[in-house]
Design a protein around this motif. Structure first.
Motif, PDB file in Angstrom:
ATOM      1  N   THR A 312       0.843  -1.187   0.000  1.00  0.00           N
ATOM      2  CA  THR A 312       0.000   0.000   0.000  1.00  0.00           C
ATOM      3  C   THR A 312       0.882   1.241   0.000  1.00  0.00           C
ATOM      4  OG1 THR A 312      -1.554  -1.331   1.315  1.00  0.00           O
ATOM      5  CG2 THR A 312      -2.114   0.965   0.985  1.00  0.00           C
ATOM      6  N   LYS A 313       1.282   1.735   1.146  1.00  0.00           N
ATOM      7  CA  LYS A 313       2.115   2.940   1.183  1.00  0.00           C
ATOM      8  C   LYS A 313       3.434   2.738   0.435  1.00  0.00           C
ATOM      9  CE  LYS A 313       3.141   7.143   2.461  1.00  0.00           C
ATOM     10  NZ  LYS A 313       2.750   8.210   1.527  1.00  0.00           N
ATOM     11  N   GLY A 314       3.922   1.509   0.396  1.00  0.00           N
ATOM     12  CA  GLY A 314       5.175   1.244  -0.296  1.00  0.00           C
ATOM     13  C   GLY A 314       5.041   1.072  -1.794  1.00  0.00           C
ATOM     14  N   SER A 315       3.805   0.976  -2.311  1.00  0.00           N
ATOM     15  CA  SER A 315       3.654   0.730  -3.743  1.00  0.00           C
ATOM     16  C   SER A 315       2.333   1.264  -4.289  1.00  0.00           C
ATOM     17  CB  SER A 315       3.780  -0.769  -4.032  1.00  0.00           C
ATOM     18  OG  SER A 315       3.813  -1.019  -5.410  1.00  0.00           O
ATOM     19  N   SER A 316       1.254   0.491  -4.205  1.00  0.00           N
ATOM     20  CA  SER A 316       0.005   0.847  -4.871  1.00  0.00           C
ATOM     21  C   SER A 316      -0.697   2.035  -4.233  1.00  0.00           C
ATOM     22  CB  SER A 316      -0.930  -0.360  -4.908  1.00  0.00           C
ATOM     23  OG  SER A 316      -0.333  -1.421  -5.634  1.00  0.00           O
ATOM     24  N   GLY A 317      -0.676   2.133  -2.924  1.00  0.00           N
ATOM     25  CA  GLY A 317      -1.256   3.303  -2.269  1.00  0.00           C
ATOM     26  C   GLY A 317      -0.491   4.563  -2.628  1.00  0.00           C
ATOM     27  N   GLN A 318       0.815   4.462  -2.607  1.00  0.00           N
ATOM     28  CA  GLN A 318       1.648   5.582  -3.033  1.00  0.00           C
ATOM     29  C   GLN A 318       1.332   5.976  -4.472  1.00  0.00           C
ATOM     30  OE1 GLN A 318       5.836   5.334  -4.740  1.00  0.00           O
ATOM     31  NE2 GLN A 318       6.284   5.556  -2.568  1.00  0.00           N
ATOM     32  N   ALA A 319       1.126   4.974  -5.341  1.00  0.00           N
ATOM     33  CA  ALA A 319       0.816   5.245  -6.747  1.00  0.00           C
ATOM     34  C   ALA A 319      -0.493   6.017  -6.876  1.00  0.00           C
ATOM     35  CB  ALA A 319       0.739   3.931  -7.521  1.00  0.00           C
ATOM     36  N   ILE A 320      -1.503   5.650  -6.101  1.00  0.00           N
ATOM     37  CA  ILE A 320      -2.778   6.356  -6.149  1.00  0.00           C
ATOM     38  C   ILE A 320      -2.652   7.747  -5.537  1.00  0.00           C
ATOM     39  CG2 ILE A 320      -5.153   6.347  -5.262  1.00  0.00           C
ATOM     40  CD1 ILE A 320      -5.096   3.297  -5.626  1.00  0.00           C
ATOM     41  N   GLN A 321      -1.868   7.877  -4.485  1.00  0.00           N
ATOM     42  CA  GLN A 321      -1.599   9.194  -3.898  1.00  0.00           C
ATOM     43  C   GLN A 321      -1.003  10.129  -4.953  1.00  0.00           C
ATOM     44  OE1 GLN A 321       0.739   8.850  -0.317  1.00  0.00           O
ATOM     45  NE2 GLN A 321       0.836  11.056   0.018  1.00  0.00           N
ATOM     46  N   ASN A 322      -0.068   9.619  -5.729  1.00  0.00           N
ATOM     47  CA  ASN A 322       0.539  10.409  -6.804  1.00  0.00           C
ATOM     48  C   ASN A 322      -0.470  10.694  -7.917  1.00  0.00           C
ATOM     49  OD1 ASN A 322       3.064  10.546  -5.572  1.00  0.00           O
ATOM     50  ND2 ASN A 322       3.727   8.605  -6.461  1.00  0.00           N
ATOM     51  N   ALA A 323      -1.248   9.674  -8.283  1.00  0.00           N
ATOM     52  CA  ALA A 323      -2.248   9.862  -9.336  1.00  0.00           C
ATOM     53  C   ALA A 323      -3.274  10.923  -8.951  1.00  0.00           C
ATOM     54  CB  ALA A 323      -2.939   8.528  -9.637  1.00  0.00           C
ATOM     55  N   ASN A 324      -3.652  10.964  -7.679  1.00  0.00           N
ATOM     56  CA  ASN A 324      -4.588  11.989  -7.224  1.00  0.00           C
ATOM     57  C   ASN A 324      -4.052  13.386  -7.526  1.00  0.00           C
ATOM     58  OD1 ASN A 324      -6.638  10.325  -6.208  1.00  0.00           O
ATOM     59  ND2 ASN A 324      -5.716  10.202  -4.183  1.00  0.00           N
ATOM     60  N   LEU A 325      -2.779  13.595  -7.246  1.00  0.00           N
ATOM     61  CA  LEU A 325      -2.170  14.896  -7.519  1.00  0.00           C
ATOM     62  C   LEU A 325      -2.140  15.177  -9.018  1.00  0.00           C
ATOM     63  CD1 LEU A 325       0.856  14.803  -5.045  1.00  0.00           C
ATOM     64  CD2 LEU A 325      -1.202  16.204  -4.839  1.00  0.00           C
ATOM     65  N   MET A 326      -1.765  14.188  -9.799  1.00  0.00           N
ATOM     66  CA  MET A 326      -1.660  14.351 -11.250  1.00  0.00           C
ATOM     67  C   MET A 326      -3.006  14.669 -11.897  1.00  0.00           C
ATOM     68  SD  MET A 326       0.887  11.105 -11.792  1.00  0.00           S
ATOM     69  CE  MET A 326       1.188  11.249 -13.563  1.00  0.00           C
ATOM     70  N   LEU A 327      -4.089  14.153 -11.293  1.00  0.00           N
ATOM     71  CA  LEU A 327      -5.426  14.324 -11.856  1.00  0.00           C
ATOM     72  C   LEU A 327      -6.198  15.482 -11.229  1.00  0.00           C
ATOM     73  CD1 LEU A 327      -6.399  10.544 -12.027  1.00  0.00           C
ATOM     74  CD2 LEU A 327      -5.855  12.026 -13.978  1.00  0.00           C
ATOM     75  N   GLY A 328      -5.550  16.199 -10.316  1.00  0.00           N
ATOM     76  CA  GLY A 328      -6.205  17.339  -9.688  1.00  0.00           C
ATOM     77  C   GLY A 328      -7.195  16.970  -8.612  1.00  0.00           C
ATOM     78  N   GLU A 329      -7.095  15.754  -8.074  1.00  0.00           N
ATOM     79  CA  GLU A 329      -7.980  15.312  -6.994  1.00  0.00           C
ATOM     80  C   GLU A 329      -7.327  15.566  -5.636  1.00  0.00           C
ATOM     81  OE1 GLU A 329     -11.045  14.254  -7.470  1.00  0.00           O
ATOM     82  OE2 GLU A 329     -10.872  14.298  -9.656  1.00  0.00           O
ATOM     83  N   GLU A 330      -8.129  15.456  -4.583  1.00  0.00           N
ATOM     84  CA  GLU A 330      -7.565  15.535  -3.244  1.00  0.00           C
ATOM     85  C   GLU A 330      -6.540  14.418  -3.067  1.00  0.00           C
ATOM     86  OE1 GLU A 330      -7.898  17.617  -0.660  1.00  0.00           O
ATOM     87  OE2 GLU A 330      -9.141  18.950  -1.873  1.00  0.00           O
TER      88      GLU A 330
END
Length: 342
Positions: A312-330
């Motif tokens: 999660t935080k080490g991989s897929s969760g981190q990826a979604i955290q980054n994607a949120n920023l890239m897509l203009g989401e919280e």
């Protein structure tokens, strides 16, 4: 607005974790998923715990129509990702979970991964995906390189201390324990239950682990001079989790204050009260990282311990955290689920 998402390599552990997290994301919809050997199967056949979800059938990458896809998660093996991403639409946002774009110098990549990089221009474009420290760069990026799970854990413990100059940079010892899912889902003899259970062992001893390339790169940039940590990873008979115990020279109370102040506004990094040590069981299945500091009986030394879930935080969760920023989401969208305990 709902963002259309593709996942390449959805039949691996990180792919399944992406699906699990996106399932409750308010602004993401999975429209395509690829697999290699499992192409043509339903996700419920590959991962029965996801059978309640309505998901696209797994297919080959070349069968995906990327028109209209807003962001692609690439959860493919190292060396495969670079070749695939190079052929994706140039205007599509990509978060890569492999190691292919983590190292900025092509020579460093060749050294740690045993072959020349085949997409050097993309390597130059990629932004390192440790969200808390590259937030603004990630927000404006097209291609983000997710960190190694071991590398992320060690950096959460050490980056603020290196930046603040409160530890001896030549005396850093990083002892790390990682659960077996960090090795991926492919069949390997040393990962069989009879081979792994009831014990744990060190591996990549003596400075051969590939994530050292990330430590060298990131710590040296922070310090403005070469920094090399002494690092030994261990494989433990657990499904999820990483625990990093870091031995440093410096004042323990000062070290705790620097970490507490550095992460005070971070939603996913929790610094525990002085003297408390984190546990992997308290972050399991979540996007949280817990950090603790304890003084040593030897004056002038301290122990910093960081725990996170490698998937999660080490991989897929981190990826979604980054994607949120890239897509203009919280940044926290879809990621505030509490850890699973016991």
């Amino acid at each position: 607005m709902t963002h259309k998402i593709a996942i390449l390599g959805a039949s691996g552990y990180t792919g399944a974790e992406l699906v699990r997290l996106i399932a409750t994301h308010p602004a993401m919809e999975i429209v395509a998923m690829s697999a290699d050997r499992k192409a043509g199967q339903e996700m419920a056949e590959v991962f029965p715990h996801l059978r309640h979800l309505c998901l696209p059938t797994l297919c080959k990458i070349e069968e995906i129509d990327f028109w209209g896809v807003d962001l692609c998660f690439c959860a493919l093996p190292h060396a495969t990702s670079q070749a695939v991403i190079r052929e994706l639409p140039s205007d599509m946002k990509v978060v890569d979970l492999s190691a292919d774009f983590r190292l900025r110098d092509p020579e460093d990549y060749a050294r740690w991964y045993g072959g020349a990089h085949d997409a050097v221009e993309l390597q130059k474009e990629a932004v390192y995906g440790l969200t808390e420290f590259y937030r603004e760069d990630i927000r404006n990026a097209r291609l983000v390189a997710g960190t190694g799970c071991n590398a992320a854990t060690g950096q959460y413990a050490l980056r603020p201390l290196i930046s603040a100059g409160v530890i001896d940079l030549d005396q850093i010892i990083l002892d790390l324990k990682c659960a077996v899912s960090g090795a991926g889902r492919s069949l390997k003899e040393n990962l069989l239950h009879a081979e792994l259970s009831e014990g744990y062992h060190a591996y990549a001893v003596g400075g051969t682990h590939r994530h050292l390339g990330e430590f060298d790169q990131e710590f040296s940039v922070l310090a403005g001079r070469p920094v090399k940590v002494q690092f030994t990873p261990h494989l433990i008979p657990a499904n999820r989790g990483i625990l990093a115990t870091v031995y440093v020279q410096g004042d323990a109370k000062t070290i705790h204050k620097v970490l507490r102040d550095s992460y005070a506004q971070e939603p996913f990094v929790e610094v525990l009260p002085f003297g408390q040590a984190p546990s992997t069981r308290h972050v399991r299945g979540s996007n949280f990282c817990h950090v603790g500091v304890t003084g040593d009986r030897i004056e002038g030394r301290a122990i910093v311990i960081a725990a996170l879930d490698n998937l999660t935080k080490g991989s897929s969760g981190q990826a979604i955290q980054n994607a949120n920023l890239m897509l203009g989401e919280e940044e926290t969208s879809g990621l505030m689920l509490a850890p699973c305990f016991p």
